[in-house]
Design an enzyme around this catalytic site. Structure first.
Site, PDB file in Angstrom:
ATOM      1  N   GLY A 235       0.673  -1.205   0.117  1.00 53.63           N
ATOM      2  CA  GLY A 235      -0.035   0.074   0.070  1.00 53.63           C
ATOM      3  C   GLY A 235       0.854   1.271  -0.094  1.00 53.63           C
ATOM      4  O   GLY A 235       0.170   2.353   0.391  1.00 53.63           O
ATOM      5  N   CYS A 353       8.052  -0.502 -12.208  1.00 56.58           N
ATOM      6  CA  CYS A 353       9.528   0.104 -11.644  1.00 56.58           C
ATOM      7  C   CYS A 353      10.622  -0.583 -12.415  1.00 56.58           C
ATOM      8  O   CYS A 353      11.632  -1.020 -12.031  1.00 56.58           O
ATOM      9  CB  CYS A 353       9.669  -0.054 -10.277  1.00 56.58           C
ATOM     10  SG  CYS A 353       9.524  -1.927  -9.563  1.00 56.58           S
TER      11      CYS A 353
END
Length: 403
Positions: A235, A353
């Site tokens: 999160g 990423c």
């Protein structure tokens, strides 16, 4: 620098677990740091930084030491001796180290430094794919990814301002600096254990890389909207979305793994984020229920992670080329399935990423030619390279669903 036997033995034990048993470096280091309660911050710093450093340069050091996996204890001591010699550290007269050919080590280092795959300590296949996809940029990028990542905090605007947080951390003897272009970020001037601070316990900040902090802002959620974070994990970006939405509206945080969402719940309580609803994805029905229901959807897709090698150096040795093929298929499937949750006029952000175009702009391009993709228009994208930003390599694309 004077080497202490108990600290070096801890490093050797850690390297054995990481290299020979496949353990994750961060988990191993966490365990090592609890090994001796008498260790001070400097001792723990030596163990952590030396372990990560040797993991990062494994191929280069092993080549100089002339050892091959699986590494015996003797092999690991030889690798350690290479690390120490190249840093100008005088080796103690310990039987584990033996006679170290200092001049030969330095000569071999100079020789291997002319070959990129050794100089940057990467597998052959990774060097090949980096050059294929990034061309001349690969040289700069892999060099930047071999530097230790900075520690960046994100001030939690639900509880505090960035300026106030900086002042509070200063009182706790932690110095930080602002980063131009990152409105919620503070970067540590010197590394420190920020998790033991009262500011962290009070939920005033999260540790979040500068590039990662740009993703939620790229989605640009508004208070009162329904937002779905489809690959929420523990999160980090979900909490940033909650702050940007000022706790108003609804964030549905979805993930395949219950344990990650459990961690998200814990972090949300600390952060004072009350508009987050975690949901485990147990079947395709959980996705279908939300078709056409979201104002904004974030797909922080699983990826190779090549943009975050600076903070996860052991990924260089765990990642395999066949995984890349599988993850690209997964990314395409996720994009096609999760995009259906966006309602007409809504927006979608696809992010990774990774620094590879095949996981990033190529995926978006292919998606836009698919049946579901034809319902979207490309708005903008952002490519972040570690060599240019100093932070993680990232990619994000904003797509808008036609009305």
């Amino acid at each position: 620098m004077r080497l202490h036997r108990n600290l070096v033995f801890a490093v050797i034990d850690g390297l054995h677990e990481i290299f020979n048993e496949g353990a994750y470096a961060d988990k191993v280091v966490q365990k090592l740091l609890k090994r001796d309660k008498r260790w001070g911050s400097r001792d723990r710093g030596f163990v952590a930084e030396t372990t990560y450093e040797i993991v990062r340069w494994k191929r280069l050091y092993a080549e100089i030491a002339e050892v091959r996996q699986p590494y015996s204890r003797e092999n690991l001591w030889r690798i350690f001796a290479v690390w120490a010699t190249l840093r100008g550290i005088t080796l103690p007269d310990w039987k584990q180290i033996g006679t170290t050919p200092t001049r030969r080590i330095k000569g071999r280092f100079d020789e291997l430094s002319t070959i990129r795959k050794f100089r940057e300590s990467i597998p052959d296949w990774m060097d090949a794919i980096g050059e294929k996809e990034l061309g001349a940029q690969w040289d700069k990028e892999i060099s930047a990814l071999n530097k230790q990542a900075p520690v960046v905090l994100r001030a939690n605007s639900l509880k505090i301002t960035r300026d106030k947080l900086r002042s509070i951390l200063e009182d706790e003897k932690i110095d930080t600096e602002f980063i131009k272009g990152y409105p919620d970020a503070l970067q540590l001037i010197e590394r420190a254990n920020v998790f033991s601070t009262e500011a962290f316990k009070n939920g005033f900040f999260e540790v979040q890389d500068g590039s990662s902090q740009l993703v939620a802002k790229f989605l640009d959620p508004k208070p009162g909207e329904r937002v779905i974070d489809t690959c929420a994990g523990a999160g980090g970006k979900t909490l940033h979305l909650a702050a940007l939405m000022k706790n108003k509206g609804q964030i549905i945080a979805m993930d395949l793994y219950q344990n990650k969402l459990k961690e998200l719940k814990r972090r949300a309580r600390r952060a004072g984020a009350h508009n987050i609803e975690p949901r485990v994805i147990e079947s395709t029905k959980d996705i279908k229920k939300l078709h056409g229901k979201a104002d904004r959807v974030l797909i922080d897709a699983p990826c190779s992670g090549l943009g975050v090698l600076s903070r996860n150096p052991d990924a260089k040795w765990k990642l395999q080329p066949e995984f890349l093929d599988k993850i690209r298929e997964t990314q395409a499937q996720i994009l096609e399935n999760y995009a259906k949750m966006v309602k007409p006029g809504g927006t979608l952000v696809y992010a990774t990423c990774s620094i590879l175009p095949s996981e990033n702009q190529n995926q978006v391009k292919d998606f836009l030619t698919s049946d579901i993709g034809k319902e979207f228009t490309f708005a903008k994208d952002k490519k972040i390279l570690c060599s240019e930003s100093g932070f993680d390599g990232f990619y994000m694309a904003l797509l808008e669903k036609k009305i």
